[in-house]
Design a protein around this motif. Sequence first.
Motif, PDB file in Angstrom:
ATOM      1  N   SER A 213     -24.937 -31.387  46.542  1.00 10.51           N
ATOM      2  CA  SER A 213     -24.352 -32.230  45.584  1.00 10.51           C
ATOM      3  C   SER A 213     -23.942 -31.191  44.380  1.00 10.51           C
ATOM      4  N   ILE A 214     -22.700 -31.636  43.621  1.00  9.91           N
ATOM      5  CA  ILE A 214     -22.322 -31.118  42.626  1.00  9.91           C
ATOM      6  C   ILE A 214     -22.522 -32.169  41.330  1.00  9.91           C
ATOM      7  N   ARG A 215     -22.895 -31.524  40.366  1.00  9.51           N
ATOM      8  CA  ARG A 215     -22.931 -32.465  38.994  1.00  9.51           C
ATOM      9  C   ARG A 215     -22.118 -31.638  37.849  1.00  9.51           C
ATOM     10  N   VAL A 216     -21.213 -32.434  37.176  1.00 10.28           N
ATOM     11  CA  VAL A 216     -20.538 -31.742  36.161  1.00 10.28           C
ATOM     12  C   VAL A 216     -20.891 -32.573  35.142  1.00 10.28           C
ATOM     13  N   PHE A 217     -21.106 -31.788  33.690  1.00 12.49           N
ATOM     14  CA  PHE A 217     -21.405 -32.618  32.613  1.00 12.49           C
ATOM     15  C   PHE A 217     -20.573 -31.989  31.496  1.00 12.49           C
ATOM     16  N   ASP A 218     -19.971 -33.033  30.830  1.00  8.53           N
ATOM     17  CA  ASP A 218     -18.771 -32.603  29.860  1.00  8.53           C
ATOM     18  C   ASP A 218     -19.321 -32.965  28.250  1.00  8.53           C
ATOM     19  N   GLY A 219     -20.767 -33.058  28.222  1.00  5.12           N
ATOM     20  CA  GLY A 219     -21.370 -33.303  26.922  1.00  5.12           C
ATOM     21  C   GLY A 219     -21.765 -34.599  26.557  1.00  5.12           C
ATOM     22  N   VAL A 220     -21.083 -35.725  27.256  1.00  4.78           N
ATOM     23  CA  VAL A 220     -21.350 -37.339  27.147  1.00  4.78           C
ATOM     24  C   VAL A 220     -21.437 -37.697  28.477  1.00  4.78           C
ATOM     25  N   ASN A 221     -20.958 -37.374  29.642  1.00  6.42           N
ATOM     26  CA  ASN A 221     -21.057 -37.873  30.849  1.00  6.42           C
ATOM     27  C   ASN A 221     -21.301 -36.835  31.867  1.00  6.42           C
ATOM     28  N   VAL A 222     -21.843 -37.538  32.875  1.00  8.52           N
ATOM     29  CA  VAL A 222     -22.301 -36.708  34.011  1.00  8.52           C
ATOM     30  C   VAL A 222     -21.428 -37.235  35.240  1.00  8.52           C
ATOM     31  N   PHE A 223     -20.798 -36.514  36.034  1.00 10.26           N
ATOM     32  CA  PHE A 223     -20.058 -37.122  37.234  1.00 10.26           C
ATOM     33  C   PHE A 223     -20.712 -36.116  38.270  1.00 10.26           C
ATOM     34  N   GLY A 224     -21.080 -36.804  39.391  1.00 11.48           N
ATOM     35  CA  GLY A 224     -21.570 -36.098  40.535  1.00 11.48           C
ATOM     36  C   GLY A 224     -21.357 -36.559  42.004  1.00 11.48           C
ATOM     37  N   ILE A 225     -21.086 -35.719  42.757  1.00  6.10           N
ATOM     38  CA  ILE A 225     -20.553 -35.867  44.260  1.00  6.10           C
ATOM     39  C   ILE A 225     -21.702 -35.562  45.227  1.00  6.10           C
ATOM     40  N   ARG A 226     -21.880 -36.018  45.893  1.00  7.21           N
ATOM     41  CA  ARG A 226     -23.017 -35.833  46.828  1.00  7.21           C
ATOM     42  C   ARG A 226     -22.358 -35.752  48.342  1.00  7.21           C
TER      43      ARG A 226
ATOM     44  N   ILE B 135     -21.858 -32.950  50.393  1.00  7.10           N
ATOM     45  CA  ILE B 135     -20.982 -31.796  50.411  1.00  7.10           C
ATOM     46  C   ILE B 135     -21.572 -31.147  51.346  1.00  7.10           C
ATOM     47  N   ILE B 136     -20.884 -30.491  52.065  1.00  6.39           N
ATOM     48  CA  ILE B 136     -21.326 -29.486  53.315  1.00  6.39           C
ATOM     49  C   ILE B 136     -21.847 -28.181  52.543  1.00  6.39           C
ATOM     50  N   LYS B 137     -23.086 -27.816  52.904  1.00  5.74           N
ATOM     51  CA  LYS B 137     -23.642 -26.836  51.977  1.00  5.74           C
ATOM     52  C   LYS B 137     -22.835 -25.562  51.946  1.00  5.74           C
ATOM     53  N   SER B 138     -22.148 -25.117  52.942  1.00 11.63           N
ATOM     54  CA  SER B 138     -21.102 -23.967  52.892  1.00 11.63           C
ATOM     55  C   SER B 138     -20.103 -24.028  51.907  1.00 11.63           C
ATOM     56  N   ALA B 139     -19.905 -25.163  51.277  1.00  6.83           N
ATOM     57  CA  ALA B 139     -18.589 -25.216  50.624  1.00  6.83           C
ATOM     58  C   ALA B 139     -19.249 -25.419  49.026  1.00  6.83           C
ATOM     59  N   ILE B 140     -20.401 -25.537  48.673  1.00  2.00           N
ATOM     60  CA  ILE B 140     -20.988 -25.784  47.327  1.00  2.00           C
ATOM     61  C   ILE B 140     -20.770 -24.637  46.521  1.00  2.00           C
ATOM     62  N   LEU B 141     -21.554 -23.398  46.947  1.00  2.00           N
ATOM     63  CA  LEU B 141     -21.360 -22.337  45.984  1.00  2.00           C
ATOM     64  C   LEU B 141     -19.923 -21.775  45.705  1.00  2.00           C
ATOM     65  N   PRO B 142     -19.115 -21.524  47.023  1.00  3.39           N
ATOM     66  CA  PRO B 142     -17.741 -21.031  46.366  1.00  3.39           C
ATOM     67  C   PRO B 142     -17.060 -22.021  45.424  1.00  3.39           C
ATOM     68  N   PHE B 143     -17.327 -23.175  45.623  1.00  2.00           N
ATOM     69  CA  PHE B 143     -16.672 -24.314  44.578  1.00  2.00           C
ATOM     70  C   PHE B 143     -17.137 -23.940  43.248  1.00  2.00           C
ATOM     71  N   VAL B 144     -18.384 -23.845  43.298  1.00  2.00           N
ATOM     72  CA  VAL B 144     -19.117 -23.862  41.817  1.00  2.00           C
ATOM     73  C   VAL B 144     -18.905 -22.375  41.238  1.00  2.00           C
ATOM     74  N   LYS B 145     -18.768 -21.464  42.227  1.00  2.00           N
ATOM     75  CA  LYS B 145     -18.447 -19.933  41.484  1.00  2.00           C
ATOM     76  C   LYS B 145     -16.919 -20.005  41.081  1.00  2.00           C
ATOM     77  N   ALA B 146     -16.313 -20.582  41.969  1.00  2.00           N
ATOM     78  CA  ALA B 146     -14.691 -20.485  41.406  1.00  2.00           C
ATOM     79  C   ALA B 146     -14.472 -21.401  40.163  1.00  2.00           C
ATOM     80  N   THR B 147     -15.255 -22.503  40.318  1.00  2.00           N
ATOM     81  CA  THR B 147     -14.829 -23.187  38.849  1.00  2.00           C
ATOM     82  C   THR B 147     -15.480 -22.503  37.687  1.00  2.00           C
TER      83      THR B 147
END
Length: 176
Positions: free
Chosen positions: A95-108, A110-122
């Motif tokens: 899963s990936i969770r994004v925090f904007d200071g007030v809200n947390v939005f998470g998606i679960r 997600i295929i494992k091989s896609a997580i680190l490249p997405f997080v790193k690029a972001t």
Amino acid sequence: MPTKEEINRQIAAYPNPYFFWTGKEVRALPAIIDTGEHIKALTSGMLNGKTWLVVCTDRRLIFLNRGMLWGTEQVQMPLDRVQSIDHEFSWFFGSIRVFDGVNVFGIRMIIKSAILPFVKATEETMYAYRQGQTRPATSNASTDIASQLAKLADLKEKGYLTDAEFQAQKHKLLGS
């Protein structure tokens, strides 16, 4: 508004695209992505039993779900508001969770091989955005540069800047 072909070129340029069961969301991107905005990363996962597309552009994060027959759910987070992005994974999914200071939005789911490249690029895109390398274009950009040049000239006139410092800052502002 970019064309469908331009969106597909941007997606193809990302080395780790993973968007399982989110073709309708990808088809909706031309109406969502602004002219001059570029896709830096994308992935897909699940939230509340629905598939979501997560897109990182050079300006914002977009979480998008289009219903099978009607309805669209969309959450946007400008990159300057994102406080953190974290992730976790097990053997196959995560899963990936994004925090904007007030809200947390998470998606679960997600295929494992896609997580680190997405997080790193972001993270790289957020860093570049905060360093001023990918600021959104504004209609008053020339006015802003002119006001900054006026401030520099005032600082030089008051003796706070040497001529060399003034010229260096002026060239930096003008990009020359």
